[in-house]
Scaffold this motif. Structure first.
Motif, PDB file in Angstrom:
ATOM      1  N   ALA A  53       0.847  -1.203   0.000  1.00  0.00           N
ATOM      2  CA  ALA A  53       0.000   0.000   0.000  1.00  0.00           C
ATOM      3  C   ALA A  53       0.877   1.246   0.000  1.00  0.00           C
ATOM      4  CB  ALA A  53      -0.933  -0.014   1.209  1.00  0.00           C
ATOM      5  N   GLU A  54       1.942   1.221   0.806  1.00  0.00           N
ATOM      6  CA  GLU A  54       2.828   2.381   0.898  1.00  0.00           C
ATOM      7  C   GLU A  54       3.583   2.602  -0.415  1.00  0.00           C
ATOM      8  OE1 GLU A  54       5.744   2.272   4.083  1.00  0.00           O
ATOM      9  OE2 GLU A  54       6.821   3.912   3.107  1.00  0.00           O
ATOM     10  N   MET A  55       4.177   1.528  -0.951  1.00  0.00           N
ATOM     11  CA  MET A  55       4.988   1.669  -2.165  1.00  0.00           C
ATOM     12  C   MET A  55       4.119   2.044  -3.372  1.00  0.00           C
ATOM     13  SD  MET A  55       8.078   1.230  -1.082  1.00  0.00           S
ATOM     14  CE  MET A  55       9.121   1.056  -2.535  1.00  0.00           C
ATOM     15  N   SER A  56       2.862   1.584  -3.362  1.00  0.00           N
ATOM     16  CA  SER A  56       1.978   1.855  -4.502  1.00  0.00           C
ATOM     17  C   SER A  56       1.199   3.156  -4.345  1.00  0.00           C
ATOM     18  CB  SER A  56       0.975   0.698  -4.676  1.00  0.00           C
ATOM     19  OG  SER A  56       1.634  -0.515  -4.954  1.00  0.00           O
ATOM     20  N   GLY A  57       1.168   3.709  -3.113  1.00  0.00           N
ATOM     21  CA  GLY A  57       0.381   4.925  -2.885  1.00  0.00           C
ATOM     22  C   GLY A  57      -1.108   4.696  -3.047  1.00  0.00           C
ATOM     23  N   VAL A  58      -1.588   3.590  -2.476  1.00  0.00           N
ATOM     24  CA  VAL A  58      -3.017   3.233  -2.560  1.00  0.00           C
ATOM     25  C   VAL A  58      -3.461   2.727  -1.190  1.00  0.00           C
ATOM     26  CG1 VAL A  58      -2.887   2.568  -5.009  1.00  0.00           C
ATOM     27  CG2 VAL A  58      -2.475   0.844  -3.210  1.00  0.00           C
TER      28      VAL A  58
END
Lengths: 344, 344
Positions: free
Chosen positions: A242-247
């Motif tokens: 979630a953090e790395m994808s920004g979602v």
């Protein structure tokens, strides 16, 4: 477990795969190393299952793991199987076919040669299962009392199946999240046979090579992100995605497969199944045709218990949110770490 | 040191880099692993500094090492510098430019975070010196008392400079043998600061990255074989080359550079300088124009003390023979292993 900023001495929690470990890695390793990627590739900063190295217009994938599991022989596997599956699964989660392996074995003086042979036999079975090769290695011996039996490190080298690696940053709104089987079996199987917290269970570790499963998934549709939820479990894997994808990732609690025995042990020991280490499971983001990818996964020996457990949204960037069985919502935060030391 | 066939328990000598170790590796690892090379590449059977993996018509090189040196900070370096130079030198000895590195750090609970920072700084300096990148890693923590401080494993990935790797099997009759500097400095530097055998010396370890030196040598002529004489020393390195190449190597004792302090310590401790571990030296076979290759090596910081120490003959296949200072001849056999445990 220690909480808060990096201490002046290494704590067990620094090796537990959660936020405490990541803080140490950021402040000591990432901050101390200048060159962290080969130009054009994915490197240390990605915190991904592996890195990529461009070679003449294609990318090869490399991964690395140390294995310190205790006990070294456990229900469902041993440190040899674990160390090879660790490499295979890291490569598979990047979308790469496992091709070659290196290992370093550090062993305590007095270790039984027959036990080493058993461990090598387990390594060989896992190597054979995917057709890779053990091409190089090193062996060191520590004097009696200086090491608790054996540590095995592996590095895996793989060739990308697609044109680009599957990175944790690949999720987009609308993607579905699949988990490939019941979570937490490895964590509870190890805890059940550990000194001090032994309890009765017929549970065995899920440790397994996942390349065949990934191959099936990639063949059936688009896999946008993939991670094997080892230390820190599904909670850590999804938070990093979630953090790395920004979602944000929205889970439905009732869809998450957890064996009754794991749930019972967790209640007894005060553990969260989502924070337990798995060694033969993957969490995947998939786009379009999630059902056909799910069916392809369910057709593999390691994926029979796969489920669609949630979906990806654009709002509340970086959060993992669980819609509970009773109709509420709770944030699934990144864990401090897996509660059992030497879990893998 | 144990002699003879593989024992039922692991002995220190099984990790000492000599014939005892090689016997164990052959009977347990080689015998237990079915797939030991990627088709078209050099693999585990070569007992070489690295392996090769064909990628789209070229070969990449991989190497692996575990580092357990005691003390972890020693005169001239530390376990961090050692672990990166180990990878760089293995790649360099295969004729490959170091491109990427992975590491696994296993550390004992209670280890000082400041010491870990120092070690990472040493790693970074060595990485920077050759322009490679640390692309992936793993960190594990062992409970207090289960590991003596720290173990670091590295895997190196390199790109061949020439068309083919430099293998130990490359020697032919007529080749000259070069050693790139005084031998045994690392072995004696470590022994001098070890509990129980401390003695006074100003000696520092030779640990250094050798890619620049190899680049210079390869640019000046044909390097037919190369090995960094780590555990088992120059004696083991040359015996392996002679065996793999099916030739004999004839050394002139008076040409082999050994510092007075190393010679003195060896006489005191009953050690043979040829069996001591070096961590910043190479033994090379060269063909045609040995003098110009020698001069190129002497022009590098790590090669100032380089010498031509012998030559290769076809007769007495597999033997290393020393023409002594007093005019005699003796066989330099493969050692059982480096006499100091945890030397690297």
């Amino acid at each position: 477990m220690e909480v808060g900023p990096v201490q002046d001495k290494i704590q067990l929690s620094h090796g537990a795969g959660g936020t405490v470990m990541n803080d140490l890695i950021k402040s000591v390793i990432i901050a101390g190393i200048g060159r962290r990627r080969v130009a054009g590739g994915a490197g240390l900063d990605e915190f991904d299952d592996g890195a990529t190295i461009p070679v003449d217009g294609r990318e090869i994938v490399v991964s690395s793991d140390a294995h310190i599991v205790d006990p070294i022989f456990f229900p469902g596997g041993d440190i040899g199987k674990l160390s090879v599956c660790g490499a295979i699964n890291d490569l598979a989660m990047m979308g790469a076919e496992p091709v070659a392996l290196t290992d370093t074995i550090v062993v305590e003086e007095g270790f039984l040669v027959d036990d080493l042979k058993k461990i090598v036999a387990s390594m060989n079975a896992a190597i054979e299962s995917v057709g890779m090769a053990l091409v190089h290695g090193d062996l060191k011996v520590m004097p009696k009392g200086k090491l608790d039996r054996i540590v095995i490190s592996t590095a895996g080298i793989g060739f990308l199946r697609g044109r680009k690696p599957i990175l944790d940053s690949g999720l987009r709104a609308g993607d579905k999240i699949i988990v490939t089987g019941p979570v937490g079996d490895h964590g509870i199987a190890i805890a059940s046979v550990r000194e001090g917290i032994s309890f009765r269970t017929s549970l065995i570790s899920d440790v397994a090579p996942l390349w065949g499963l990934m191959e099936a998934a990639m063949g059936a549709g688009e896999v946008t992100a993939a991670k094997d939820p080892t230390r820190g479990g599904v909670a850590m894997a999804l938070n990093e995605m979630a953090e790395m994808s920004g979602v944000s990732i929205w889970l439905r609690e009732e869809e998450i497969p957890v064996r009754d025995e794991v749930m019972g042990a967790c209640e007894m020991l005060g553990m969260d199944p989502l924070e337990l280490t798995c060694e033969g499971r993957a969490v995947l983001g998939v786009r379009g045709g999630a059902k056909s990818i799910l069916n392809a996964i369910k057709g593999t020996p390691e994926g029979k218990g796969a489920r669609i457990i949630g979906e990806v949204k654009a709002e509340r960037e970086g959060y993992v949110i669980m819609e509970t069985s009773v109709g509420g919502k709770r944030v699934v935060g990144p864990p401090l770490g897996e509660p059992t030391p030497r879990i893998c």
